[in-house]
Motif scaffolding. Structure first.
Motif, mmCIF file in Angstrom:
data_model
loop_
_atom_site.group_PDB
_atom_site.id
_atom_site.type_symbol
_atom_site.label_atom_id
_atom_site.label_comp_id
_atom_site.label_asym_id
_atom_site.label_seq_id
_atom_site.Cartn_x
_atom_site.Cartn_y
_atom_site.Cartn_z
ATOM 1 N N LEU A 185 -0.036 -34.564 16.640
ATOM 2 C CA LEU A 185 -0.234 -34.403 18.078
ATOM 3 C C LEU A 185 -0.162 -32.928 18.473
ATOM 4 C CD1 LEU A 185 2.063 -37.375 19.142
ATOM 5 C CD2 LEU A 185 -0.431 -37.382 18.906
ATOM 6 N N HIS A 186 -0.238 -32.062 17.507
ATOM 7 C CA HIS A 186 -0.006 -30.626 17.686
ATOM 8 C C HIS A 186 -1.147 -29.855 18.360
ATOM 9 C CE1 HIS A 186 1.744 -26.744 16.152
ATOM 10 N NE2 HIS A 186 0.511 -26.430 15.851
ATOM 11 N N PRO A 187 -2.416 -30.114 18.010
ATOM 12 C CA PRO A 187 -3.476 -29.223 18.502
ATOM 13 C C PRO A 187 -3.675 -29.269 20.025
ATOM 14 C CG PRO A 187 -4.248 -30.458 16.580
ATOM 15 C CD PRO A 187 -2.945 -31.066 17.014
ATOM 16 N N VAL A 244 2.390 -28.218 11.300
ATOM 17 C CA VAL A 244 3.807 -28.440 11.600
ATOM 18 C C VAL A 244 4.083 -28.150 13.062
ATOM 19 C CG1 VAL A 244 4.879 -28.047 9.368
ATOM 20 C CG2 VAL A 244 4.295 -26.093 10.793
ATOM 21 N N PRO A 245 5.072 -28.844 13.676
ATOM 22 C CA PRO A 245 5.843 -29.924 13.052
ATOM 23 C C PRO A 245 5.188 -31.296 13.248
ATOM 24 C CG PRO A 245 6.732 -29.469 15.220
ATOM 25 C CD PRO A 245 5.547 -28.532 15.032
ATOM 26 N N THR A 246 5.611 -32.267 12.438
ATOM 27 C CA THR A 246 5.235 -33.654 12.712
ATOM 28 C C THR A 246 6.473 -34.352 13.282
ATOM 29 O OG1 THR A 246 5.858 -34.297 10.479
ATOM 30 C CG2 THR A 246 3.540 -33.778 10.849
ATOM 31 N N VAL A 247 6.277 -35.530 13.864
ATOM 32 C CA VAL A 247 7.399 -36.304 14.390
ATOM 33 C C VAL A 247 7.724 -37.381 13.370
ATOM 34 C CG1 VAL A 247 8.200 -37.819 16.244
ATOM 35 C CG2 VAL A 247 6.708 -35.876 16.771
ATOM 36 N N GLU A 248 8.982 -37.451 12.975
ATOM 37 C CA GLU A 248 9.393 -38.420 11.955
ATOM 38 C C GLU A 248 10.535 -39.272 12.471
ATOM 39 O OE1 GLU A 248 7.572 -38.611 9.308
ATOM 40 O OE2 GLU A 248 6.518 -36.698 9.438
ATOM 41 N N GLN A 276 0.607 -30.567 23.427
ATOM 42 C CA GLN A 276 0.378 -30.645 24.877
ATOM 43 C C GLN A 276 1.133 -31.859 25.413
ATOM 44 O OE1 GLN A 276 -1.024 -27.651 25.210
ATOM 45 N NE2 GLN A 276 -2.998 -28.186 26.113
ATOM 46 N N PHE A 277 2.454 -31.785 25.391
ATOM 47 C CA PHE A 277 3.274 -32.972 25.630
ATOM 48 C C PHE A 277 2.923 -33.705 26.924
ATOM 49 C CE2 PHE A 277 6.568 -35.854 24.871
ATOM 50 C CZ PHE A 277 7.189 -36.104 26.082
ATOM 51 N N GLY A 278 2.709 -32.948 27.982
ATOM 52 C CA GLY A 278 2.385 -33.577 29.263
ATOM 53 C C GLY A 278 1.138 -34.454 29.173
ATOM 54 N N MET A 279 0.188 -34.057 28.327
ATOM 55 C CA MET A 279 -1.041 -34.847 28.174
ATOM 56 C C MET A 279 -0.771 -36.067 27.291
ATOM 57 S SD MET A 279 -2.039 -32.440 29.912
ATOM 58 C CE MET A 279 -3.533 -33.124 30.573
ATOM 59 N N LEU A 280 0.175 -35.935 26.367
ATOM 60 C CA LEU A 280 0.519 -37.068 25.494
ATOM 61 C C LEU A 280 1.119 -38.211 26.316
ATOM 62 C CD1 LEU A 280 2.167 -35.150 22.482
ATOM 63 C CD2 LEU A 280 -0.248 -35.684 22.858
ATOM 64 N N VAL A 281 1.947 -37.866 27.286
ATOM 65 C CA VAL A 281 2.532 -38.890 28.166
ATOM 66 C C VAL A 281 1.414 -39.671 28.859
ATOM 67 C CG1 VAL A 281 3.967 -39.313 30.196
ATOM 68 C CG2 VAL A 281 4.586 -37.489 28.598
ATOM 69 N N ARG A 282 0.453 -38.928 29.396
ATOM 70 C CA ARG A 282 -0.650 -39.558 30.129
ATOM 71 C C ARG A 282 -1.470 -40.474 29.216
ATOM 72 N NH1 ARG A 282 0.006 -34.310 32.330
ATOM 73 N NH2 ARG A 282 -0.310 -34.155 34.584
ATOM 74 N N ALA A 283 -1.752 -39.992 28.011
ATOM 75 C CA ALA A 283 -2.589 -40.779 27.097
ATOM 76 C C ALA A 283 -1.900 -42.079 26.698
ATOM 77 C CB ALA A 283 -2.927 -39.954 25.858
ATOM 78 N N LEU A 284 -0.594 -42.011 26.419
ATOM 79 C CA LEU A 284 0.121 -43.220 26.031
ATOM 80 C C LEU A 284 0.146 -44.216 27.194
ATOM 81 C CD1 LEU A 284 1.713 -44.812 23.922
ATOM 82 C CD2 LEU A 284 3.799 -43.781 24.833
ATOM 83 N N ALA A 285 0.386 -43.714 28.389
ATOM 84 C CA ALA A 285 0.391 -44.591 29.558
ATOM 85 C C ALA A 285 -0.943 -45.329 29.675
ATOM 86 C CB ALA A 285 0.677 -43.785 30.823
ATOM 87 N N TYR A 286 -2.028 -44.611 29.445
ATOM 88 C CA TYR A 286 -3.359 -45.231 29.545
ATOM 89 C C TYR A 286 -3.554 -46.315 28.483
ATOM 90 C CZ TYR A 286 -8.393 -45.854 29.131
ATOM 91 O OH TYR A 286 -9.661 -46.398 29.049
ATOM 92 N N ILE A 287 -3.185 -45.992 27.246
ATOM 93 C CA ILE A 287 -3.377 -46.958 26.158
ATOM 94 C C ILE A 287 -2.618 -48.250 26.478
ATOM 95 C CG2 ILE A 287 -2.842 -47.450 23.725
ATOM 96 C CD1 ILE A 287 -3.378 -44.433 23.208
#
Lengths: 128, 509, 470
Positions: B157-159, B322-326, B351-362
């Motif tokens: 989820l890094h790039p 790096v890093p990955t989440v484990e 881009q953590f703020g965008m990750l929140v949005r994407a998960l909410a959508y899924i």
């Protein structure tokens, strides 16, 4: 439209030989393809290049074209007019819109170029 | 260049309720509205902190005077300014904004709310893992969901954006070969590819070999077989391609590439066409980047921020950034101990703020819902295609998926170009589609309605496009002078590039 | 705190009827299939090979309602401990807490800014384009350099882009020297970008006893193969380097000077990179109204001297006129970009961070000439005072040099122990440097901004005093 005394390359450049120097520019076909030119980057005088080296670029709003030298040689003069006012290149590509004058090392470099008749045919066939 | 027309009346189109919104006229720049003495924030006076002279805190030569040209504005001025500016933008929430390959779908507002929850927004990236288990759990949940959706083994989820995800993907390919002591020179890319593909390949140290599309708009298998040598590291493919056509020989393509030890890279920009219906992993894709701002609804924001996770098959996992989440015994953690990783592409984690949005959508869609997204996107695009066939030229007759590409060939005889058609669409109250891309089609009009569009909007759009096709024939000058009803008329892009003015200056006023 | 229930995919419930994000309902679908001449939706997917078509929906939870989403996501965010709720934070190191005015969110969530695309069609995108032009103006004013782009992803990749740009512009020079005191993530990112370009070499230069670039070592490394020298100020140790000492030395060797700024607020008060002789300035503008948000999205910036404008990566908004002679803004000099130049592009960058840049533009216009400077002063004073108090408490200054709002302290006890002690008392005391700098194992960074209230600062000092043995 295409001056009879010039030689032409497949990349739509023209070459006019004057004793030991030659003048290089792009043709009417090329300027039309590019659209309105916004910026021209030319090499510094006194730099030397091999034949087919990239020596500069021409930018329009939608495209960039490289300028190649058909000959090995050294840059003698560049046309400041097209740098100051790129529109000159669109208005008069075979005259006021010349780009670079080079002192060439060997006239053998001209062997790969087209004559005026050959270029007119090349352009009308749309071989590009 | 300045042509004046009396503004023609707004076109009458059956069923078209929208009238083009005329935005605020001639707004000033912030810097032109500025007046000394105005202030837009409440700050404590310096004296409440301490009153040592500034020069004793920092040497004179390290300080700067007050910055000439910085504006002085009240909060009200600022609100007024940006509200006026906003009225000069057309938005997809007014109507169709069918940019091909951009997937301009609805941006759910619950996503905006969630990204702003204090636990997310106020968490610092360098906090100890024990204090941010919520964030790490979210990243884990998103990675799991994306693994499911892509059918691949691990997801980084890094790039920061799709182009970075691409770059990461190609770098991983480079690293995989290097690990084996192999060096391959080339990457194969179809001529219809998005420009970031060859750019990314170049920056990863590869030379690009272009593959020409056949008359169906797809790859010629024989061409591919010839081009695919042991000096080719990867084939970069967009699926479906930028013409909206699915490479139905994808399994064969994968076989050819793998047969010579290469990797199949998939540009996931067009995931909206098949999400939930097929999985790239099952197609033989080894590495894939996703654009969260496309299929996963994170908002385009005028040009970013995006996010570009990259998914890989198991054999490429060691090379992930790096890093990955484990997940460990004591909870989630960030793993920096990855010796074969290609390294970092950016600061912090992603881009953590965008990750929140994407998960909410899924989660808002669910598995069956995601399949319906693709089904509806494809249905809408084909409905548009049917409605416009015969009015505009279709360069390829292959079945289109979520987007369809027409061009201006039928209008060319009247001297009307794709650019003119695009500009005239604005007068009808639509945002133009993508124009002049892919470059393999001359004068391309790439239309992607997405699934979040109502049928009546599609019908209005079809009517408008048909009207413009008629105008091209009967009144070409009208089309060529468009737009007439937008906040500004056609802009002089040549002047902008010849004598660039890239900021306001105090003297210019 | 409630137990988090991660939605269980196996319990996914198909929704009956429509979905709130799908305007095409059953009736519409039937009519449209008829118009297309397809018998069913599956006909439209005929080009997908049978062998790979999914027989079951993908295994993700949902569909969840807004309320279920709230419940789930609150459950996650409440598992975090964060500043402003249950913790005191003095963490900086490239991400800084600053107060963000309320109007920023209300303006950037307007549909016309939030949902729109890159402004490739200027006639219907003047709002976005003018805002970008204003952002470019702000960044130009702050950096003291005439041309700024529409933003880059964030600070680390911005440095990488600057190095690549210097390498392109300088043509026959292949070495970039970077200060070791630049943010470790920034240097690591540059390495990743440079690694596959065979003829670009990245070399590091160390620091002297004051924590600033070791000028003697730098001069030894500079030669006529050096394209650029990059230095960060304030640097990763919080030390204000001052640009001139490095720029002068770089220029003498014909190299460009790249100034890196991780705390953009510092530019309101400190000598600008441009005035300090930098040719390119890059860095991170997250401080201008963006939440720390666990590391992203942030806001990279780049500015440069006028003669380099055609080599700038990223988007540029330019001023022009429309067909009636009215002022208008357009994206310009686009021929440098990937969508035209492809493999010859100045970069592979596509998106910028437009909405973040808009937030920063609003932040900067609210603070303005007076407010930004005053805010910077508040930061400087609070930090300087705290630094002195910590020294008195037994945690002395690590580098004897000026700081802005962040500084490095030397710890009399093992740093992990000290930070754990503080964490147990609800204080995130700072960022340890030992992981990235083995010689600085006894050092940690403390950031103090306007968000740290006097009572918090008192507590930090008091707690450290118990450990500092003074």
């Amino acid at each position: 439209m295409y001056p009879k005394d010039n030689l032409y390359s497949k990349e739509h450049e023209w070459v006019r030989v004057e004793d030991d120097t030659c003048v290089i520019g792009i043709t009417e076909f090329a300027q039309k393809e590019l659209g309105e030119v916004v910026f021209v980057e030319l090499p510094d005088p006194e730099l030397t290049f091999d034949a087919h080296d990239e020596i500069g670029t021409i930018e329009s709003v939608k495209a960039v074209a490289e300028i190649y030298t058909p000959v090995s040689g050294e840059v003698v003069e560049i046309n400041d007019a097209v740098i100051d006012d790129p529109a000159v290149l669109n208005d008069d590509p075979h005259g006021e819109g010349w780009l670079v004058k080079m002192r060439f090392h060997s006239s053998k470099d001209f062997d790969g170029l087209m004559s005026h008749e050959e270029y007119v045919e090349y352009v009308s066939k749309g071989d590009d | 260049m300045a042509e004046t027309h009396d503004t023609p009346p707004v076109p009458e189109v059956p069923g078209l309720e929208h009238t083009p919104e005329i935005g605020w006229r001639n707004p000033k720049l912030l810097f032109e509205t500025s007046r000394p003495g105005r202030l837009g924030v409440q700050l404590p006076p310096i004296g409440t902190v301490d009153d040592t002279p500034l020069a004793t805190l920092l040497p004179e030569e390290l300080l700067r005077p007050a910055i000439d040209g910085m504006p002085e504005l009240s909060e009200v001025d600022v609100v007024r300014h940006f509200t006026r500016l906003s009225r000069r933008n057309y938005t997809p929430e007014l109507g169709l904004y069918p940019l091909g390959s951009c997937t301009m779908k609805y941006n759910p507002r619950i996503n905006e709310e969630a990204a702003r929850y204090p636990g997310f927004a106020n968490s610092h990236p360098l906090q100890p893992a024990s204090t941010v288990q919520g964030n790490l759990a979210l990243c884990w949940a998103l990675e799991e969901a994306l693994r499911e959706i892509t059918g691949l083994s691990r997801v980084s989820l890094h790039p920061a954006a799709g182009a970075q995800g691409e770059f990461a993907g190609i770098q991983m390919v480079q690293a995989a070969f290097a690990k084996r002591g192999e060096k391959r020179r080339y990457v194969l890319i179809p001529d219809s590819a998005h420009g970031t593909n060859p750019a990314s390949a170049h920056f990863a140290g590869f030379e690009v070999q272009e593959l020409l599309s056949n008359e169906h708009g797809t790859l010629d298998l024989e061409d591919l077989e010839r081009a695919m040598t042991e000096d080719v590291a990867a084939l970069m493919l967009t699926v479906p391609n930028t013409l909206g056509v699915f490479e139905n020989h994808i399994l064969e393509i994968a076989r050819i590439v793998h047969g010579k030890g290469g990797y199949l890279y998939c540009d996931g920009a067009n995931l909206n066409a098949f999400v939930g219906k097929v999985r790239p992993g099952d197609m033989g894709v080894d590495v894939l980047h996703l654009n969260l701002h496309k299929t996963f609804t994170t908002p385009h924001g005028g040009g970013g921020p995006g996010a570009g996770p990259v998914a890989v098959a198991a054999e490429l996992a060691p090379f992930l950034p790096v890093p990955t989440v484990e997940k460990g015994e004591d909870g989630f953690y960030l793993d920096f101990d990855r010796p074969d990783s290609i390294g970092r592409l950016r600061s912090f984690h992603g881009q953590f703020g965008m990750l929140v949005r994407a998960l909410a959508y899924i989660l808002a869609m669910g598995g069956r819902g995601l399949a319906r997204v693709a089904e509806t996107a494809v249905l809408n695009a084909n409905y548009l295609r049917k409605g416009l066939e015969g009015h505009y030229h279709l360069p390829h007759d292959s079945p289109a998926m979520h987007e369809v590409v027409f061009n201006d060939k039928s209008q060319a005889e009247f001297g009307v170009t794709t650019m003119d058609i695009a500009k005239r669409m604005m007068d009808y109250g639509f945002h133009p589609p993508t124009v002049y891309f892919p470059i393999s089609i001359s004068g391309a009009l790439m239309i992607e309605p997405t699934e979040t569009v109502a049928k009546e909007d599609l019908d209005s759009f079809i009517e408008a496009m048909r009207a413009i096709a008629r105008e091209a024939e009967t009144a070409p000058d009208l089309v060529k002078g468009a737009p007439y009803t937008t906040p500004v008329r056609r802009c002089d892009e040549v002047a902008a590039a010849r004598k660039p003015i890239l900021r306001w200056t105090p003297e210019a006023g | 705190m409630t137990e988090t229930q991660t939605p269980d995919p196996k319990k996914a419930v198909a929704s009956e009827g429509g979905h709130r994000y799908l305007p095409i309902g059953e009736v519409d679908q039937r009519e449209m299939l008829e118009a297309i001449g397809a018998a069913s939706i599956e006909d439209l997917f005929a080009s997908l090979p049978e062998a790979i078509r999914l027989q079951q929906p993908v295994n993700v939870a949902g569909p969840l309602s807004d309320q279920e989403l709230r419940s789930y996501l609150h459950g996650l965010e409440e598992r975090n401990q964060v500043a402003g709720r249950n913790l005191s934070s003095f963490l900086g190191a490239g991400a800084y807490r600053h107060d963000s005015p309320a109007v920023i969110d209300s303006l950037i969530t307007r549909s016309e800014f939030l949902t729109v695309y890159t402004p490739y069609q200027p006639e219907v995108s003047q709002g976005t384009l003018q805002a970008i032009f204003e952002f470019q103006t702000f960044m130009s004013l702050l950096t003291g350099l005439p041309v700024a782009n529409a933003s880059l992803y964030e600070g680390a990749s911005a440095l990488a882009e600057a190095a690549l740009m210097a390498y392109r512009v300088q043509r026959k020079r292949h070495k970039v020297i970077v200060a070791g005191s630049i943010h470790p993530h920034y240097r690591a990112t540059l390495d990743t970008y440079a690694k596959n370009l065979e003829d670009l070499e990245v070399v590091e230069v160390g620091w002297d006893a004051t924590g600033r670039v070791d000028l003697e070592a730098l001069e030894a490394l500079l030669d006529d193969d050096t394209a650029a020298v990059a230095v960060q100020s304030p640097n990763h140790f919080g030390v204000v380097e001052g640009w001139s000492r490095v720029s002068e030395v770089a220029h003498k060797a014909g190299a460009l000077s790249i100034g890196v700024v991780a705390e953009a607020l510092s530019m309101a008060l400190l000598q600008s990179p441009g005035d300090g002789g930098c040719d390119i300035a890059v860095g991170e503008a997250q401080s201008f109204g963006l939440p720390v948000s666990f590391g992203g999205p942030y806001l990279g910036f780049m500015a440069a001297r006028d003669e380099y404008k055609r080599s700038l990566p990223g988007r540029l908004a330019g001023q022009t006129v429309d067909a009636l002679g009215k002022r208008a803004f357009v994206l310009t000099l686009a021929t440098r970009e990937q969508h035209i130049r492809r493999e010859k592009a100045t970069s592979n960058i596509c998106t910028n961070q437009a909405l973040c840049a808009l937030a920063a533009t609003i932040y900067l216009s609210l603070h303005g000439k007076v407010g930004l400077r005053r805010l910077a002063e508040i930061n400087l004073r609070r930090a300087t005072t705290t630094r002195r108090r910590l020294a008195e408490a037994g945690f002395p200054v690590r580098f004897d040099a000026p700081c802005f709002n962040e500084f490095a302290v030397r710890s009399p006890r093992p740093v992990p122990e000290v930070l754990a002690h503080l964490e147990a008392r609800g204080i995130l005391g700072g960022v340890p440097l030992g992981g990235d700098y083995p010689d600085l194992e006894d050092t940690f960074l403390v950031a103090v901004t306007e968000c740290n209230q006097p009572a918090e600062l008192d507590r930090l000092v008091a707690e450290l005093a118990t450990l500092g043995g003074k």
